[in-house]
Design a protein around this motif. Structure first.
Motif: not given
Length: 310
Positions: A127-134
């Motif tokens: 479940d790697m988070l979409p950090v850039e999107t956040h």
């Protein structure tokens, strides 16, 4: 002849019904609980006859190791929810199929060598988070926000990875990541209080320690009119102005699909480890918290929200 048939049928029935899966989870956490619920519900929907042994390590790695040892001797299949539980299971379980779930970086955690098929007895879903999107979302809603606080336990490998990623991305967005750390919830709250005057917004990653104290944490930031943006929908419901995260109940069902493949005879080496699909991302907005922080949510955001709470 009839008697023999009945005996053979009875033995076959025992063998099928005696299958056992152990599910190990590091800590109580709304998203993690939903994964477990999704797994169990999917097995029931598919009429899979299997005994489920669910164990929670209460946040302690040594407990996770004890659970893994138990499962290694008593279970046919093992599902490990979160990185600590999966790492503990890997140390103890060498032959039986081990499925991981809700792990940001299974490669960095030493569970698999690469996404796709692997040698060994481990496969699962990340479940790697979409950090850039956040971070871009925070920038869009609060263009003047400079200092973005991330709350995490430095002992959690997933959290450390996400913070490093966020710091790298934030440089291009004119944002500064503030480390708010603690190895227990009291330490984390002390760190929050000592940095309150610096924080413009909070980015909640999927850190287990932060999740365990989310109600207290939320009250502190609400009272100080500091907006929270959450990568987890269930934590968002308890704390955030905006949440953009995965539907972990569906995540659990996807994890169960892997287990069902194994039960149907597939070898763990034939199952591909993968990233969870972005279609499982959901957008949550809380209007009262937005008002508390003097944030106006645009119509575009409202129109695209999956959940709006007033």
């Amino acid at each position: 002849m009839k008697k023999i048939f009945l005996i053979v049928f009875f033995i076959f029935t025992i063998n099928v019904f005696s299958l056992r899966v152990g599910i190990t989870q590091i800590i109580e956490h709304p998203a993690l609980n939903l994964i477990y619920e999704g797994i169990v519900d999917k097995l029931q929907e598919e009429n899979i006859e299997i005994e489920v042994d669910y164990q929670n390590a209460q946040g302690l790695f040594q407990n996770a190791v004890i659970i893994a040892k138990k499962f290694n001797s008593e279970c046919d299949y093992i599902i490990a929810i979160t990185t600590p539980s999966a790492q503990a299971a890997k140390t103890e379980i060498k032959e039986k199929p081990l499925i991981f779930s809700a792990i940001n970086d299974p490669i960095g955690a030493g569970l698999i060598e690469h996404y796709g098929k692997n040698n060994g007895n481990i496969a699962g879903i990340s479940d790697m988070l979409p950090v850039e999107t956040h971070l871009k979302l925070i920038k869009k809603v609060l263009p003047q926000a400079k200092n973005i606080a991330i709350l995490y336990n430095p002992g959690e490998a997933n959290s450390v990875l996400l913070v490093k990623k966020a710091k790298k991305i934030s440089k291009n967005l004119d944002q500064n990541i503030l480390d708010i750390t603690g190895t227990n919830i009291n330490e984390m709250i002390t760190s929050i209080n000592s940095n309150l005057n610096k924080i413009d917004a909070v980015y909640l990653i999927t850190d287990n320690l932060a999740a365990s104290g989310i109600e207290i944490i939320s009250d502190i930031f609400y009272e100080n009119k500091i907006p929270i943006f959450s990568s987890d929908i269930d934590m968002a419901k308890k704390s955030a102005v905006i949440g953009f995260g995965f539907d972990y109940y569906t995540f659990g069902k996807a994890t169960a699909d892997m287990l069902i493949e194994l039960i149907d005879g597939k070898n763990i080496k034939e199952i591909e480890s993968k990233l969870i699909d972005s279609k499982y991302l959901k957008l949550y907005i809380n209007l009262s918290r937005a008002e508390n922080c003097d944030i106006k949510i645009s119509k575009k955001f409202l129109d695209n929200a999956d959940m709006i709470q007033k």
